[in-house]
Design a protein around this motif. Sequence first.
Motif, PDB file in Angstrom:
ATOM      1  N   MET A 163     -11.829  -0.916  -2.275  1.00  0.00           N
ATOM      2  CA  MET A 163     -10.369  -0.784  -2.340  1.00  0.00           C
ATOM      3  C   MET A 163      -9.851  -1.136  -3.727  1.00  0.00           C
ATOM      4  O   MET A 163      -9.019  -0.416  -4.279  1.00  0.00           O
ATOM      5  CB  MET A 163      -9.713  -1.667  -1.276  1.00  0.00           C
ATOM      6  N   GLU A 164     -10.351  -2.215  -4.284  1.00  0.00           N
ATOM      7  CA  GLU A 164      -9.911  -2.641  -5.606  1.00  0.00           C
ATOM      8  C   GLU A 164     -10.283  -1.609  -6.668  1.00  0.00           C
ATOM      9  O   GLU A 164      -9.475  -1.285  -7.537  1.00  0.00           O
ATOM     10  CB  GLU A 164     -10.544  -3.984  -5.951  1.00  0.00           C
ATOM     11  N   ASP A 165     -11.482  -1.081  -6.591  1.00  0.00           N
ATOM     12  CA  ASP A 165     -11.943  -0.074  -7.537  1.00  0.00           C
ATOM     13  C   ASP A 165     -11.044   1.160  -7.489  1.00  0.00           C
ATOM     14  O   ASP A 165     -10.644   1.688  -8.524  1.00  0.00           O
ATOM     15  CB  ASP A 165     -13.396   0.293  -7.217  1.00  0.00           C
ATOM     16  N   TYR A 166     -10.698   1.598  -6.302  1.00  0.00           N
ATOM     17  CA  TYR A 166      -9.829   2.766  -6.143  1.00  0.00           C
ATOM     18  C   TYR A 166      -8.446   2.487  -6.706  1.00  0.00           C
ATOM     19  O   TYR A 166      -7.897   3.293  -7.462  1.00  0.00           O
ATOM     20  CB  TYR A 166      -9.727   3.156  -4.665  1.00  0.00           C
ATOM     21  N   ILE A 167      -7.878   1.335  -6.363  1.00  0.00           N
ATOM     22  CA  ILE A 167      -6.528   1.001  -6.830  1.00  0.00           C
ATOM     23  C   ILE A 167      -6.518   0.844  -8.348  1.00  0.00           C
ATOM     24  O   ILE A 167      -5.596   1.300  -9.019  1.00  0.00           O
ATOM     25  CB  ILE A 167      -5.998  -0.251  -6.110  1.00  0.00           C
ATOM     26  N   ASN A 168      -7.551   0.234  -8.927  1.00  0.00           N
ATOM     27  CA  ASN A 168      -7.640   0.106 -10.389  1.00  0.00           C
ATOM     28  C   ASN A 168      -7.719   1.476 -11.050  1.00  0.00           C
ATOM     29  O   ASN A 168      -7.091   1.713 -12.092  1.00  0.00           O
ATOM     30  CB  ASN A 168      -8.841  -0.739 -10.797  1.00  0.00           C
ATOM     31  N   ASP A 169      -8.489   2.395 -10.464  1.00  0.00           N
ATOM     32  CA  ASP A 169      -8.564   3.746 -11.011  1.00  0.00           C
ATOM     33  C   ASP A 169      -7.205   4.437 -10.970  1.00  0.00           C
ATOM     34  O   ASP A 169      -6.795   5.080 -11.934  1.00  0.00           O
ATOM     35  CB  ASP A 169      -9.574   4.611 -10.236  1.00  0.00           C
ATOM     36  N   VAL A 182       0.869  -1.166   0.000  1.00  0.00           N
ATOM     37  CA  VAL A 182       0.000   0.000   0.000  1.00  0.00           C
ATOM     38  C   VAL A 182       0.907   1.217   0.000  1.00  0.00           C
ATOM     39  O   VAL A 182       1.681   1.425   0.924  1.00  0.00           O
ATOM     40  CB  VAL A 182      -0.925   0.018   1.234  1.00  0.00           C
ATOM     41  N   THR A 183       0.834   2.000  -1.055  1.00  0.00           N
ATOM     42  CA  THR A 183       1.674   3.179  -1.157  1.00  0.00           C
ATOM     43  C   THR A 183       0.986   4.363  -0.508  1.00  0.00           C
ATOM     44  O   THR A 183      -0.189   4.295  -0.168  1.00  0.00           O
ATOM     45  CB  THR A 183       1.976   3.510  -2.641  1.00  0.00           C
ATOM     46  N   ALA A 184       1.714   5.453  -0.353  1.00  0.00           N
ATOM     47  CA  ALA A 184       1.160   6.640   0.309  1.00  0.00           C
ATOM     48  C   ALA A 184      -0.110   7.116  -0.380  1.00  0.00           C
ATOM     49  O   ALA A 184      -1.085   7.461   0.281  1.00  0.00           O
ATOM     50  CB  ALA A 184       2.205   7.750   0.344  1.00  0.00           C
ATOM     51  N   VAL A 230      -7.389   6.130   0.503  1.00  0.00           N
ATOM     52  CA  VAL A 230      -8.644   5.381   0.526  1.00  0.00           C
ATOM     53  C   VAL A 230      -8.723   4.529   1.787  1.00  0.00           C
ATOM     54  O   VAL A 230      -9.791   4.415   2.389  1.00  0.00           O
ATOM     55  CB  VAL A 230      -8.864   4.539  -0.748  1.00  0.00           C
ATOM     56  N   ILE A 231      -7.617   3.948   2.200  1.00  0.00           N
ATOM     57  CA  ILE A 231      -7.602   3.150   3.423  1.00  0.00           C
ATOM     58  C   ILE A 231      -7.950   4.043   4.614  1.00  0.00           C
ATOM     59  O   ILE A 231      -8.766   3.664   5.466  1.00  0.00           O
ATOM     60  CB  ILE A 231      -6.239   2.465   3.633  1.00  0.00           C
ATOM     61  N   ASP A 232      -7.359   5.232   4.670  1.00  0.00           N
ATOM     62  CA  ASP A 232      -7.662   6.168   5.760  1.00  0.00           C
ATOM     63  C   ASP A 232      -9.146   6.545   5.782  1.00  0.00           C
ATOM     64  O   ASP A 232      -9.759   6.626   6.840  1.00  0.00           O
ATOM     65  CB  ASP A 232      -6.813   7.436   5.642  1.00  0.00           C
ATOM     66  N   ILE A 233      -9.706   6.778   4.613  1.00  0.00           N
ATOM     67  CA  ILE A 233     -11.134   7.116   4.527  1.00  0.00           C
ATOM     68  C   ILE A 233     -11.984   5.952   5.015  1.00  0.00           C
ATOM     69  O   ILE A 233     -12.927   6.143   5.788  1.00  0.00           O
ATOM     70  CB  ILE A 233     -11.517   7.518   3.083  1.00  0.00           C
ATOM     71  N   LEU A 234     -11.644   4.748   4.580  1.00  0.00           N
ATOM     72  CA  LEU A 234     -12.404   3.570   5.004  1.00  0.00           C
ATOM     73  C   LEU A 234     -12.246   3.323   6.501  1.00  0.00           C
ATOM     74  O   LEU A 234     -13.218   2.986   7.183  1.00  0.00           O
ATOM     75  CB  LEU A 234     -11.990   2.340   4.200  1.00  0.00           C
ATOM     76  N   TYR A 235     -11.024   3.501   7.024  1.00  0.00           N
ATOM     77  CA  TYR A 235     -10.807   3.378   8.472  1.00  0.00           C
ATOM     78  C   TYR A 235     -11.697   4.360   9.221  1.00  0.00           C
ATOM     79  O   TYR A 235     -12.331   4.015  10.213  1.00  0.00           O
ATOM     80  CB  TYR A 235      -9.358   3.672   8.840  1.00  0.00           C
ATOM     81  N   SER A 236     -11.713   5.580   8.748  1.00  0.00           N
ATOM     82  CA  SER A 236     -12.489   6.631   9.402  1.00  0.00           C
ATOM     83  C   SER A 236     -13.987   6.333   9.373  1.00  0.00           C
ATOM     84  O   SER A 236     -14.698   6.540  10.354  1.00  0.00           O
ATOM     85  CB  SER A 236     -12.206   7.971   8.717  1.00  0.00           C
ATOM     86  N   GLU A 237     -14.463   5.840   8.253  1.00  0.00           N
ATOM     87  CA  GLU A 237     -15.895   5.605   8.083  1.00  0.00           C
ATOM     88  C   GLU A 237     -16.369   4.307   8.738  1.00  0.00           C
ATOM     89  O   GLU A 237     -17.432   4.263   9.351  1.00  0.00           O
ATOM     90  CB  GLU A 237     -16.244   5.582   6.586  1.00  0.00           C
TER      91      GLU A 237
END
Length: 99
Positions: free
Chosen positions: A87-93, A10-12, A17-24
């Motif tokens: 997560m996959e959708d974000y990384i693919n984008d 997981v790069t910076a 997206v991970i931070d957003i998902l953690y928060s939500e």
Amino acid sequence: MNSNNSVKAVTAKDSLVIDILYSEFGVCTVNQAMSHIDSYKSYKTEKRSIIQEHFNKLSYEWQMGNAKGYLESLATELKYYILCHLMEDYINDKTSQEV
């Protein structure tokens, strides 16, 4: 994230997206979802329409401020698969933008 016995770092820029998902949704829930990435990949080939239906509903609920409530109403595995899909959708984008 583990994927087919290989590790994807997981790069910076991915961590946003991970931070957003953690928060939500909470760190525990998101980390559990990431541990189910292999079963998600198998499930999504068989049940793409189910994942897409719930993904669309989650997107709507997120806009209405009820994403966590909606996600928590789903069966545990489906909840994890929807998070994996996010997560996959974000990384693919991100990957397609870099190419």
